[in-house]
Each structure stands twice: as structure tokens, then as C-alpha cells.
Design an enzyme around this catalytic site. Structure first.
Site, mmCIF file in Angstrom:
data_model
loop_
_atom_site.group_PDB
_atom_site.id
_atom_site.type_symbol
_atom_site.label_atom_id
_atom_site.label_comp_id
_atom_site.label_asym_id
_atom_site.label_seq_id
_atom_site.Cartn_x
_atom_site.Cartn_y
_atom_site.Cartn_z
ATOM 1 C CD GLU A 155 84.257 -35.360 79.381
ATOM 2 O OE1 GLU A 155 83.610 -35.190 78.313
ATOM 3 O OE2 GLU A 155 85.444 -35.047 79.512
ATOM 4 C CB CYS A 163 83.071 -34.960 75.021
ATOM 5 S SG CYS A 163 84.367 -35.230 73.820
#
Length: 841
Positions: A440, A438
Site C-alpha cells: 500500500e 504488503c
């Protein structure tokens, strides 16, 4: 830098055909991998686990059915059916067997499964009882931890039930030297070991497993070379025959050896991407800086006249389609949290090199063009932005955003690089970061980040404050005292912080237990062969072989927590309009919407049964609608009136997301209640815990397990997503909302933050709209925000798509840190996206 802003290549007619074939039917669960794996495990009972894993991978590569889909230029699929998936019983299996008869009809991510597949899996599963990573992880956890999980304070389900994933491997290394080169490297490392070394046996077996895995990957590609030759021999279409012959030649050379052309590099990349997800069910295997490691092969072919830009674009487009072919089945509850068949394959473009120079190139633009051509959820395209990012590149990215596909996501080098350096990553490595899953950040090919290690619901500890640590008679949290006796806001807030610290420690216990279980039962030699410095250290990634080791669980609920604390502080302790005990009663009564959940469920079940008896087919979405109507029609009118005044008081209070200094600084402190305690912990691989602030889409299903909160949010409704304001409460425009979010400390949340915004399409119309939009991004990043992503779609379109899904099969929207086809999402997640504030300039 060369100007590429006008680069726009017409889409090949091949691409729509590939997409049509891909989405022709419902995804299917297949049993081949599970059967092959189980047979191999039965035959290797006496071997070390790393050897067993390598032998199983070898067997899978040799026996898994292979297919070349019609018109493909890049080949390799882990399932016979388009968008099909294999299953991974070594991690967990009971949930799937329990859902055999419901998985095809569920509301989120349904899969077809044949009776033959059910029987094959049932036979294979008999072997795995008590032998999975989830079984072992459970045995390592404390009872308090299991109780907290049962009460949905946090959930570590990602790695509890699946492989780890969440990394970028050394694609560049495979492209350069191939698996033959990595095999040679492991062989040389093995030759340097001394048999008298205390850990010789362990390291030797690991290096042998790496060599076996590399050879397995080479053998797998050779099977495709033979299949392509076979199909070419009977092909009557001369154009396709020529393509198949070239495909055969490509597969014979890569990934065994280094790539010698851009087409070979694309094929080699794909084998890496696909085989990683054959070895393990871990998702978020992210291609990373594709425009950087693929560029030398593209440039060389262009300069030598071996390839046209148009054909290079077609190859990239083909890879984009293939990324949507990979799939994964999750349990029903997890599917609600990850709805949209997403594998979170994040591919990022732009940014800097090790010396801090901008490296945007022609492929950076072509990656954006590919997403415009395929208009599919994968890859999760991202762009890196910094002061040196060319305006034309940002405008190109904004042009893609304007299509409404929810891509790309935007990341701020000026925050992420120092945040990583603060965690011990070297400056050169930090400057070349990519994004996993997502949102990171990590250094590709050197990191085992354990991102998405758990979802931590920051509202549940607040419920424990009001209940003094109990829920339904069960002691779940700490006994921080009866709220009736709390005399100051500081005392109330201190109780919340104590509950947070207690549950964070339990979450760490859960994650560490799962971490240990993976190292013991499911080390991954193939994955480890492509991460530094596993070969040098002679241990797998799961045992701490990476240069950088982290664990990154994420907290969510900042907006609701901030507004809740502000409401308690103002209404109870400053204005004294009610007591904490009265507030507690209001929450228990759900502000007058008090019908017990179980009673509403019972009535809903009876209504659904009556409809079924009358011959109506009732699906999960319709059952949810019935439940909502039952709940609404049974509101306690007197109770509602009783709490109307309280709800009005809450509504009038300042809210997070409107650039109000005092409220935003409280939000910053609320975030610290999660991010600061977490960084005090270490994982079994010797790495540090680091916080993320994002929910993926778990804010919807976990909100359904959360009671009413003091900000006026009703029980069992969604929690605010990411670090943005709660839906409908940011009323001063997109810049004010961005200013509020920027006041959080994004540097400490080095596992990533997520900021969603939704715009009406008219806001981005024309060049002026694009310029306003890119100015918003640059302004937010100048204020040290970390990440932004956008939906550009009208509420009316979404409502019509919900009512008439057959007319919107290709509508892609931004969900959380990923995009998905809107019609594949669960009804509750669709509602959450619809209800997000629609902004305009």
C-alpha cells in the site's frame, strides 16, 4: 552516481548468534502490558480518553519489564521472551481467552502461554467487558452488515479486533530533534490556544497527552541506559563491556534528543519502531525510506572516519534481526490469513526525491546486503523502480531475489506517483511515497491510510446471483432474480454488479463503524505525535489529524471471477451448451464432488477420535489431511462423470493470464466492479475510500468458505491470490502473464495491487538470468503494472520441506505481500504456494 554494485560486506559472526537466540523456542504470550494497562484504566475512570491513553502509555513505559538480549548492539524489546508478545484487551479479548488451551497447538502461528499468564489475563479481562473498540464498533453496525460478515462476504477483522497501524511515522523528525523537540512543539502549540476557544478543552488535553507520551518514551530509553550501565559494571568481557557502555550512552541521548552518530540514529529508530507497537497492536508499522532518512548520519560518520562500512553494515544487520523479534498474536482464523508471524514491516529503498531525481545511495545497497545476511522474513524489503533506477541497483535486488527469500518486492514509480496525485496527494509528497504493510503506497508521516481495512471476497456476490440473495435460508444479498429467467449475459453481469454495489456499501458501513469506535475509545497520542498535522490541528490521528486520510479495503478474486464470467458468457449465452439453471446445479453439486461439508467434517472427527483412542497424537495438519481423504473417497462417481464434460469445456476456454486481449479486458472490467463504486464513499475522518486489489494470504481461508465457481474451481479451495492468474492457468510464460496483469487499471487501485510469480531457480542463474529477470520487471512496469514479487524455489524443494520440516527451518518464501518461514505456515497455505505456476525464461 557512485558505483556500489560491487559492495559486498562479509557478515559479522554476531548475526548468526543473535538469530539462534531469537528462534530458540516457541514464541510466548506475556501478560505484563495488559495488567499495567488495566490498572491504569481503573485509576483514570474520570479522565478524558486521550488523557487515559497517555497515562496508560506512561505506566507501561515505566513498568514493562526490560531486557538486553545477549550480544545486542541495538536494544529494546517489548517482551521478556524472544519473539514474545504482549496483548491489547482495549481492542478485543474474548477470542484469546477462548483459545487459551488451543493457541499453543494450532497449525498457524502457535504461541506458548503459561498457566500464570492465563490467570493474570483472566483477571485483567474482567474489567474490559463491554468496553472494547470491537464492542462499540458492533453497536454502530447495521444488522445487514453483520449478516454479510457472518456469511464471509467481507471481513474487517484487522481493525475490528486490533489497533490500526498501517502507517509510517516521522522517523526523520525524531532522529533530528528527538522527543524533547516534539514535546517542545506540543508545548508551544498549547501556549497559543485560547481558553475561550470552543474546542480548547479537547485540543489542550490532546497536546498534554502528546507531551506526556514523549516524556514516557524518554523515560523508557533511560531505563535501558541504566540497565546497560548495570550490566557493564559486572561484565568480564572487555569487548562486550565497551559495547554496553556505548549502548548506555546512546540510550541516554536518544530518542530524547537528536542523533549525533549513525549508531545513535539506529538506536533511536528502533525505539520509535518498538514503542509504536507497545502503544497499539496495529501491525504494518513500516519503516519506510530507511535508506533516505538514515543516510545523512551514515555519510557524516563515514566522512569523519567515526565508523567503518563494516560496522555500519553490522548495525543495519542487527536492526534486521530486531525487526523479527517483534510479534503479535491473532485469533486462530486470522492467523490462517496472516500466517508466518508477520508484522508486515515494509522498508523500501531507492526511488526519487521531491524534484524527481533518483536518490539511490550506498545505504540502499546495504539494506539489500542486510537481508542477504540475516535471511529472515522481516523487514518486508521493497525497492522503488523507475526509468532512472540504476541497473546495478536492480541487479543487486535481483541477486537477493535469486536467493529464494521472496525479497525484495518491486514497485513502479511511474504508476504509483500519478495514482497518489489523483487522490489529492501533492506531487512532491507523491514522489517521496513509501509502501505500507504488503503493497500500500502512502506519503510517510502525513497519512492515516487505513490500509487493509477489510478483505472483500469478489466471488461471494457471484454466489448470491445464483442463489438470488439467499444462503441456507437466510437473506444475505439482494434478490436480483432467478437465474432461470436471465436471457442475456448482460442481464447476468448486471445482477452481479448490483450484488457488488450492495455489499460494498455494507463493507463501508462496517469500516466506518470501526473507525468511529477507534476515535472514541482508542486514540493514540504517541503515534499521533509523529504524524503531521496532529499537533497543529490539536487532534489525534484517529480523529482526522493527518494531512491525508483514506480508507483502503481490498478486493480479491479477479482471476476466478474473470474466468467464471467468460465461461458463463461462452458456454451458456454464446454456445448454448447448457443453461444457467444447469450451471447452478453443477455448482451446488460441486461438479460431482458433492459430499456435504458437515458430513465430511463429522467423518473426519470420528476418524481422529479413533486414532486418538489408539494412542496416536493427531495435530491440525493431520486432521486436514484426513478431511481431504474423506472428501475425495466419497466423491459421487456418477455425478463426477455427469460433470466431466462440463469441466472439459471449461478447461478448453481461454483463461486470464495468457495475454488474450478479450479475456484481459473483461478482467479489467471485473476489477472496476470493485474499484469504481468504492471511491464514491467517505470515511469519518473526512477522507476518501480507495481500493486495493490483494488478499494478503486470506485467499486461502476465505476460499475455504466459498462454494464452487463457474471457472471449475471446487468448493472450499483457495481463490487466486492477488491480481495474478489462477494457479496453473497461465500457460504461456511469465511475460504473457505479466502482460495480462498490466492491462488492469492499476492507477485506480491506489491502495495497491499484488502480483506474485514463482520461478524455478535455474531461470535466474548466472548474469544472463539476472538480466532476463530485470528486463521482465522493466517491461511490466513500462506497461504500467504497479507491483511484482517473486518466489524462486522449486516445487520439489517445497514438497520436501512440507514432508520434512525439521530440515528446512530457515526456508523463507514469499506468501503474499510478505515473506515468512515456510515451515511456520498452515498446511493449506503451504499447498497454495506449492501449487502456484512455476515459470522460466
Amino acid at each position: 552516481m557512485k558505483k556500489y554494485g560491487d559492495l559486498e560486506i562479509i557478515k559479522s559472526p554476531r548475526i548468526p548468534k543473535l538469530i539462534e537466540h531469537l528462534y530458540a523456542k516457541l514464541p510466548e504470550i506475556e501478560a505484563d502490558r495488559a495488567v499495567i494497562l488495566t490498572k491504569s484504566y481503573q485509576e483514570t475512570e474520570g479522565d478524558p480518553i486521550i488523557t487515559r491513553r497517555a497515562k496508560a502509555f506512561k505506566a507501561i513505559c515505566e513498568e514493562l519489564p526490560i531486557t538486553i538480549r545477549p550480544d545486542e548492539l541495538i536494544v529494546g524489546s517489548n517482551s521478556k521472551a524472544p519473539r514474545g508478545c504482549q496483548v491489547f484487551p482495549e481492542y478485543s479479548y474474548e477470542w484469546l481467552e477462548q483459545e487459551f488451551d488451543t493457541v499453543a497447538a494450532r497449525s498457524a502461528d502457535p504461541f506458548y502461554i503459561s498457566e500464570e499468564t492465563k490467570n493474570q489475563l483472566h483477571e485483567a479481562y474482567l474489567y474490559w467487558k463491554g468496553k472494547t473498540t470491537s464492542d462499540l464498533a458492533t453497536s454502530y453496525m447495521e444488522q445487514e452488515t453483520l449478516t454479510a460478515m457472518e456469511h464471509y462476504i467481507f471481513t474487517p477483522g484487522n481493525y475490528f479486533y486490533n489497533g490500526i497501524g498501517h502507517l509510517t511515522v516521522q522517523y526523520d523528525k525524531v532522529l533530528k530533534i528527538g522527543y524533547s523537540g516534539i514535546h517542545k512543539e506540543a508545548k508551544e502549540a498549547l501556549s497559543k490556544l485560547k481558553i475561550s476557544d470552543g474546542d480548547y478543552g479537547k485540543r489542550a488535553r490532546f497536546l498534554e497527552a502528546v507531551m506526556m507520551s514523549c516524556q514516557a518514551a524518554i523515560n523508557y530509553a533511560n531505563r535501558y541506559a541504566k540497565l546497560a550501565l548495570s550490566e557493564a559494571s559486572t561484565c568480564q568481557d572487555n569487548v562486550r563491556k565497551k559495547e554496553l557502555l556505548q549502548i548506555a550512552q546512546n540510550c541516554a541521548n536518544v530518542p530524547a534528543n537528536g542523533a549525533t552518530s549513525f549508531w545513535e540514529a539506529c538506536q533511536s529508530f528502533w525505539f520509535v519502531q518498538m514503542l509504536l507497537q507497545v502503544e497499539s497492536s496495529g501491525h504494518s508499522i513500516s519503516p519506510g525510506r530507511f535508506d533516505q532518512y538514515m543516510y545523512p548520519y551514515y555519510l557524516d560518520d563515514i566522512e569523519k572516519g567515526k565508523i567503518t562500512r563494516e560496522f555500519a553494515q553490522e548495525l543495519i544487520d542487527c536492526i534486521w534481526v530486531k525487526l523479527n523479534d517483534l510479534n503479535k498474536v491473532r485469533d486462530a482464523a486470522s492467523a490462517e490469513g496472516f500466517a508466518g508471524y508477520s508484522l508486515f514491516q515494509n522498508l523500501i529503498t531507492g526511488g526519487q526525491d521531491e524534484e524527481g531525481n533518483d536518490v539511490t545511495n550506498e545505504l540502499s545497497f546495504m539494506c539489500i546486503e542486510a537481508s542477504m545476511h540475516v535471511m529472515l522474513p522481516a523487514p518486508s524489503l521493497s525497492v522503488r523502480v523507475w526509468n532512472g533506477t540504476p541497473d546495478e541497483f536492480l541487479i543487486k535486488a535481483a541477486t537477493l531475489t535469486r536467493t529464494g527469500i521472496g525479497l525484495p518486492a518491486y514497485y513502479n514509480d511511474e504508476v504509483i506517483i500519478p495514482a497518489l496525485v489523483n487522490r489529492g496527494v501533492s506531487l512532491k509528497d507523491a514522489r517521496t511515497y513509501d509502501i505500507i504493510g504488503c503493497v500500500e503506497p502512502q506519503k510517510a508521516g502525513k497519512t492515516d491510510g487505513w490500509h487493509d481495512a477489510a478483505f472483500f471476497n469478489m466471488l461471494r456476490p457471484l454466489e448470491m446471483v445464483f442463489s438470488n440473495g439467499y444462503e441456507n435460508g437466510v437473506k444475505v444479498g439482494l434478490q436480483t432474480g432467478d437465474v432461470a429467467g436471465m436471457k442475456t449475459f448482460e442481464e447476468f453481469y448486471a445482477a452481479y454488479k448490483k450484488q457488488m454495489e450492495y455489499f460494498i456499501e455494507l463493507m463501508v458501513n462496517a469500516d466506518n463503524a470501526i473507525d468511529l469506535a477507534h476515535a472514541k475509545r482508542c486514540p493514540l497520542p504517541f503515534q499521533s505525535s509523529m504524524v503531521e498535522d496532529c499537533i497543529g490541528r490539536g487532534i489525534s490521528l484517529q480523529e482526522g489529524g493527518a494531512v491525508y486520510n483514506f480508507t483502503g479495503p481490498q478486493g480479491f478474486g479477479i482471476a476466478n471471477m474473470t474466468d467464471s464470467l467468460w465461461a458463463v458468457k461462452t458456454l451458456v449465452f454464446e454456445e448454448k451448451k447448457l443453461t444457467l439453471l444447469e450451471y447452478k446445479k453443477a455448482l451446488e453439486d460441486n461438479f460431482g464432488h458433492k459430499m456435504p461439508i458437515e458430513k465430511a467434517k463429522l467423518i473426519t472427527t470420528r476418524v481422529a477420535e479413533e486414532l486418538a483412542k489408539a494412542g496416536h497424537q493427531v495435530n491440525e495438519a493431520q486432521i486436514a489431511d484426513i478431511y481431504n481423504m474423506v472428501s475425495m473417497e466419497n466423491e459421487l462417481e456418477a455425478g463426477q462423470k455427469k460433470y466431466n464434460q462440463l469441466l472439459e469445456w471449461i478447461e478448453e476456454l481461454p483463461k486470464y493470464g495468457n495475454d488474450i486481449e478479450e479475456v484481459d479486458l473483461l478482467a479489467r472490467d471485473v476489477a472496476y466492479t470493485y474499484t469504481k463504486p468504492l471511491e464514491n464513499y467517505k470515511n469519518p475522518r473526512g477522507g476518501q475510500y480507495q481500493a486495493g486489489l490483494y488478499p494478503v494470504s486470506a485467499n486461502v481461508p476465505l476460499g475455504a468458505q466459498t462454494g464452487a465457481t463457474p471457472d471449475g474451481r471446487l468448493a472450499n479451495t483457495p481463490i487466486a491470490d492477488g491480481v495474478g492468474p489462477a494457479s496453473g492457468r497461465d500457460v504461456k510464460g511469465p511475460t504473457a502473464a505479466a502482460n495480462s496483469v498490466a492491462k488492469l487499471d492499476h492507477f485506480i487501485a491506489s491502495n495497491g495491487t499484488l502480483f506474485n510469480q514463482k520461478f524455478h531457480p535455474s531461470a535466474l542463474s548466472g548474469m544472463r538470468g539476472l538480466q532476463n529477470f530485470t528486463a521482465l520487471i522493466r517491461g511490466f512496469f513500462d506497461e504500467k503494472g504497479m507491483h511484482m514479487q517473486f518466489n524462486v524455489v522449486s516445487k520439489e524443494t517445497l514438497l520436501d520441506a512440507q514432508a520434512h520440516p525439521q530440515n528446512y527451518k530457515n526456508l523463507v518464501v514469499r506468501v503474499a505481500g510478505y515473506s515468512a518461514l515456510f515451515t511456520t505456515l498452515s498446511r493449506s497455505l503451504q499447498d497454495d504456494i506449492i501449487n502456484r505456476t512455476t515459470q522460466g525464461f
